[in-house]
Motif scaffolding. Structure first.
Motif, PDB file in Angstrom:
ATOM      1  N   LEU A  61      -7.879 -36.825-119.166  1.00 20.45           N
ATOM      2  CA  LEU A  61      -8.265 -37.607-120.322  1.00 20.45           C
ATOM      3  C   LEU A  61      -7.073 -38.777-120.168  1.00 20.45           C
ATOM      4  O   LEU A  61      -6.153 -38.300-119.479  1.00 20.45           O
ATOM      5  N   TYR A  62      -7.519 -39.911-120.603  1.00 19.11           N
ATOM      6  CA  TYR A  62      -6.996 -41.051-120.191  1.00 19.11           C
ATOM      7  C   TYR A  62      -5.369 -40.759-121.157  1.00 19.11           C
ATOM      8  O   TYR A  62      -5.350 -40.567-122.552  1.00 19.11           O
ATOM      9  N   ASP A  63      -4.767 -40.416-120.614  1.00 19.87           N
ATOM     10  CA  ASP A  63      -3.111 -40.772-121.663  1.00 19.87           C
ATOM     11  C   ASP A  63      -1.557 -41.078-120.961  1.00 19.87           C
ATOM     12  O   ASP A  63      -2.162 -41.912-119.631  1.00 19.87           O
ATOM     13  N   SER A  64      -0.978 -41.067-121.668  1.00 20.23           N
ATOM     14  CA  SER A  64       0.602 -41.531-120.273  1.00 20.23           C
ATOM     15  C   SER A  64       0.776 -40.927-119.341  1.00 20.23           C
ATOM     16  O   SER A  64       1.160 -40.891-118.234  1.00 20.23           O
ATOM     17  N   SER A  65       0.144 -39.835-119.281  1.00 23.24           N
ATOM     18  CA  SER A  65       0.863 -38.543-117.989  1.00 23.24           C
ATOM     19  C   SER A  65      -0.118 -38.823-116.983  1.00 23.24           C
ATOM     20  O   SER A  65      -0.001 -38.182-116.016  1.00 23.24           O
ATOM     21  N   SER A  66      -1.253 -39.372-117.161  1.00 26.88           N
ATOM     22  CA  SER A  66      -2.326 -39.631-116.292  1.00 26.88           C
ATOM     23  C   SER A  66      -2.632 -41.103-115.652  1.00 26.88           C
ATOM     24  O   SER A  66      -3.116 -41.390-115.153  1.00 26.88           O
ATOM     25  N   GLU A  67      -2.194 -41.877-116.606  1.00 28.98           N
ATOM     26  CA  GLU A  67      -2.163 -43.477-115.554  1.00 28.98           C
ATOM     27  C   GLU A  67      -2.087 -43.590-114.187  1.00 28.98           C
ATOM     28  O   GLU A  67      -3.058 -44.415-114.242  1.00 28.98           O
ATOM     29  N   LEU A  92      -5.466 -50.181-122.470  1.00 28.30           N
ATOM     30  CA  LEU A  92      -5.262 -51.539-122.795  1.00 28.30           C
ATOM     31  C   LEU A  92      -4.017 -51.906-122.598  1.00 28.30           C
ATOM     32  O   LEU A  92      -3.681 -53.251-121.583  1.00 28.30           O
ATOM     33  N   VAL A  93      -3.201 -51.146-122.788  1.00 27.81           N
ATOM     34  CA  VAL A  93      -1.636 -51.846-122.737  1.00 27.81           C
ATOM     35  C   VAL A  93      -1.062 -51.651-121.549  1.00 27.81           C
ATOM     36  O   VAL A  93      -0.444 -52.536-120.972  1.00 27.81           O
ATOM     37  N   ALA A  94      -1.144 -50.402-120.716  1.00 22.50           N
ATOM     38  CA  ALA A  94      -1.212 -50.594-119.861  1.00 22.50           C
ATOM     39  C   ALA A  94      -2.458 -51.610-118.859  1.00 22.50           C
ATOM     40  O   ALA A  94      -0.858 -51.806-117.721  1.00 22.50           O
ATOM     41  N   CYS A  95      -2.697 -51.816-119.153  1.00 23.60           N
ATOM     42  CA  CYS A  95      -3.571 -52.692-118.121  1.00 23.60           C
ATOM     43  C   CYS A  95      -2.717 -54.308-118.255  1.00 23.60           C
ATOM     44  O   CYS A  95      -2.980 -54.435-117.247  1.00 23.60           O
ATOM     45  N   VAL A  96      -2.257 -54.721-119.694  1.00 20.47           N
ATOM     46  CA  VAL A  96      -1.876 -55.905-119.891  1.00 20.47           C
ATOM     47  C   VAL A  96      -0.719 -56.134-119.199  1.00 20.47           C
ATOM     48  O   VAL A  96       0.550 -57.103-118.600  1.00 20.47           O
ATOM     49  N   ARG A  97       0.334 -54.625-119.163  1.00 24.11           N
ATOM     50  CA  ARG A  97       1.001 -54.434-118.536  1.00 24.11           C
ATOM     51  C   ARG A  97       1.519 -54.175-116.957  1.00 24.11           C
ATOM     52  O   ARG A  97       2.587 -55.129-116.768  1.00 24.11           O
ATOM     53  N   ARG A  98       0.128 -53.738-116.531  1.00 22.68           N
ATOM     54  CA  ARG A  98       0.686 -53.984-114.974  1.00 22.68           C
ATOM     55  C   ARG A  98      -0.617 -55.314-114.226  1.00 22.68           C
ATOM     56  O   ARG A  98      -0.913 -55.062-113.468  1.00 22.68           O
ATOM     57  N   GLY A  99      -0.903 -55.909-116.067  1.00 24.25           N
ATOM     58  CA  GLY A  99      -1.407 -57.640-115.051  1.00 24.25           C
ATOM     59  C   GLY A  99      -2.255 -56.824-114.563  1.00 24.25           C
ATOM     60  O   GLY A  99      -3.481 -57.436-113.410  1.00 24.25           O
ATOM     61  N   LEU A 100      -3.282 -55.882-115.047  1.00 26.02           N
ATOM     62  CA  LEU A 100      -4.790 -55.743-114.163  1.00 26.02           C
ATOM     63  C   LEU A 100      -5.727 -56.597-114.882  1.00 26.02           C
ATOM     64  O   LEU A 100      -5.832 -56.095-116.245  1.00 26.02           O
ATOM     65  N   LYS A 101      -7.005 -56.850-114.495  1.00 24.46           N
ATOM     66  CA  LYS A 101      -8.128 -57.421-115.223  1.00 24.46           C
ATOM     67  C   LYS A 101      -9.390 -56.158-116.162  1.00 24.46           C
ATOM     68  O   LYS A 101      -9.035 -55.357-115.492  1.00 24.46           O
ATOM     69  N   VAL A 102      -8.654 -56.206-117.455  1.00 23.27           N
ATOM     70  CA  VAL A 102     -10.012 -55.379-117.889  1.00 23.27           C
ATOM     71  C   VAL A 102     -10.672 -55.752-118.938  1.00 23.27           C
ATOM     72  O   VAL A 102     -10.329 -56.363-119.486  1.00 23.27           O
ATOM     73  N   LEU A 103     -12.229 -55.317-118.924  1.00 20.32           N
ATOM     74  CA  LEU A 103     -12.962 -55.242-120.141  1.00 20.32           C
ATOM     75  C   LEU A 103     -13.072 -54.034-120.993  1.00 20.32           C
ATOM     76  O   LEU A 103     -13.655 -53.102-120.702  1.00 20.32           O
ATOM     77  N   SER A 104     -13.029 -54.826-122.336  1.00 22.35           N
ATOM     78  CA  SER A 104     -13.715 -53.622-123.277  1.00 22.35           C
ATOM     79  C   SER A 104     -14.837 -53.712-124.191  1.00 22.35           C
ATOM     80  O   SER A 104     -15.144 -54.701-124.147  1.00 22.35           O
ATOM     81  N   ALA A 105     -15.544 -52.147-123.741  1.00 19.77           N
ATOM     82  CA  ALA A 105     -16.668 -51.652-124.851  1.00 19.77           C
ATOM     83  C   ALA A 105     -16.607 -51.660-126.327  1.00 19.77           C
ATOM     84  O   ALA A 105     -15.246 -51.053-126.568  1.00 19.77           O
ATOM     85  N   THR A 106     -16.657 -52.243-127.104  1.00 24.23           N
ATOM     86  CA  THR A 106     -16.187 -52.084-128.686  1.00 24.23           C
ATOM     87  C   THR A 106     -18.223 -51.206-128.949  1.00 24.23           C
ATOM     88  O   THR A 106     -18.217 -50.134-128.541  1.00 24.23           O
TER      89      THR A 106
END
Length: 347
Positions: A61-67, A92-106
């Motif tokens: 499960l994605y969370d701060s401990s598995s980031e 999404l916040v982690a991707c922005v902070r790390r400068g990672l390209k991300v595509l999000s499904a709604t």
């Protein structure tokens, strides 16, 4: 499709298991896979298609401990398919902070029209409760206004979460049955074809991005034909006022629609950031007009720019040489857009 397109390294992350209710939309799972982790199910299937691909599956499960475990190594792309708001925002916040390209499904649930699926900036996603909640949290808690591409549907959800009934058959509190706090246990009806198309759109977007192929996505422009007729009529009236005649107008209403929608995305050429969406875009039409970019050439499909009235007045008083010298970036951007029109119409 990422695997079949030749992507050589994939990390699959999902804490959930295959369930009977998910078989209607799970591309590879069978009845025998019910109860097994989705990530491991995918890995097994992938190995039979493209064994040379390095596939890593994590039941997490994605969370701060598995980031760090999930996002380390600077992946080329992160595909967010999470439907829990807290977890989605955190990723999404982690991707922005790390400068990672991300595509999000709604949200793909409670939709049935595949023709209304779009890719756009998060700020432009309308009619989607999940997008709205994520957008609000990102802006309020982290100051992130946009810049994240999302796959979403313009279709309004047709139904809401179904009522939760316990073993007795009566309605009960869903939170009493949560395995993971904050994750819903009620079901939103899902037509299996829609999440599948969401996934295909995401794969297509990522593959073309990785290949360096720029594919202009259909812009989200909330105008109808009456709006385009208004823009066409304004153009004619402006030509008559500015040049004494409208004989040099070489576009019809359909071509005005192409110019306003495909070239300028329903916004002034000087303001291409998606601020006005939904009803706001409808209201913005009251302040927009098409005028010639080059005064010496006819009002053709490759020589019309969409501007606000005040911007249009200023443009009419300047030469292209002035704009090129004083605003080289703006000049280059408009020139590039108009060259696209030349290409599209074979001019």
């Amino acid at each position: 499709m990422l695997l079949r397109s030749g992507v050589g390294k994939l990390l699959l992350v999902d804490f959930d298991q295959v369930s009977v209710s998910s078989l209607n939309r799970h591309a590879v799972a069978t009845r025998e896979d019910v109860g097994t982790p989705k990530a491991l199910c995918l890995k097994k299937h992938f190995s039979a298609i493209f064994p040379e691909c390095h596939v890593d599956a994590k039941v997490l499960l994605y969370d701060s401990s598995s980031e760090d475990e999930i996002l380390s190594g600077h992946p080329d792309y992160v595909l967010d398919c999470i439907d829990n708001i807290d977890t989605k925002v955190a990723l999404l916040v982690a991707c922005v902070r790390r400068g990672l390209k991300v595509l999000s499904a709604t949200g793909a649930g409670a939709r049935a029209d595949p023709t209304r699926i779009r890719v756009a900036d998060l700020r432009e996603s309308t009619n989607d409760p999940l997008s709205r909640s994520v957008r609000h949290r990102l802006r309020k808690d982290y100051g992130i206004e946009g810049g994240i591409p999302v796959v979403f549907s313009l279709e309004k959800p047709k139904v809401k979460l179904l009522p939760f009934k316990g073993p007795s058959g009566g309605e009960e509190n869903p939170s009493d049955y949560q395995v993971v706090p904050g994750f819903r246990v009620r079901i939103i009806p899902v037509l299996g074809t829609i999440p599948a198309i969401f996934g295909q759109v995401m794969a297509s977007y990522v593959v073309t991005q990785l290949a360096g192929l720029q594919v202009p996505m259909e812009p989200v422009v909330n105008f109808d034909m009456d709006h385009y007729r208004v823009l066409h009529q304004r153009l004619i009236e402006h030509e008559e006022l500015q040049y004494g005649t409208a004989e040099q107008v070489q576009v019809d209403v359909e071509e005005v629609m192409y110019i306003a929608k495909e070239l300028w995305h329903g916004r002034s050429a000087r303001d291409q950031s998606p601020k006005d969406v939904g009803r706001g875009m409808w209201r913005s039409i009251n302040d927009l007009i098409l005028i010639r970019w080059d005064h010496s050439k006819p009002a053709s499909v490759s020589n019309l720019v969409l501007l606000k009235f005040k911007e249009a007045d200023e443009h009419e008083s300047r030469s292209l040489d002035d704009i090129k010298e004083e605003e080289p970036e703006f000049f280059a951007r408009v020139t590039s857009v108009l060259k696209r029109a030349e290409f599209d119409f074979g001019l």
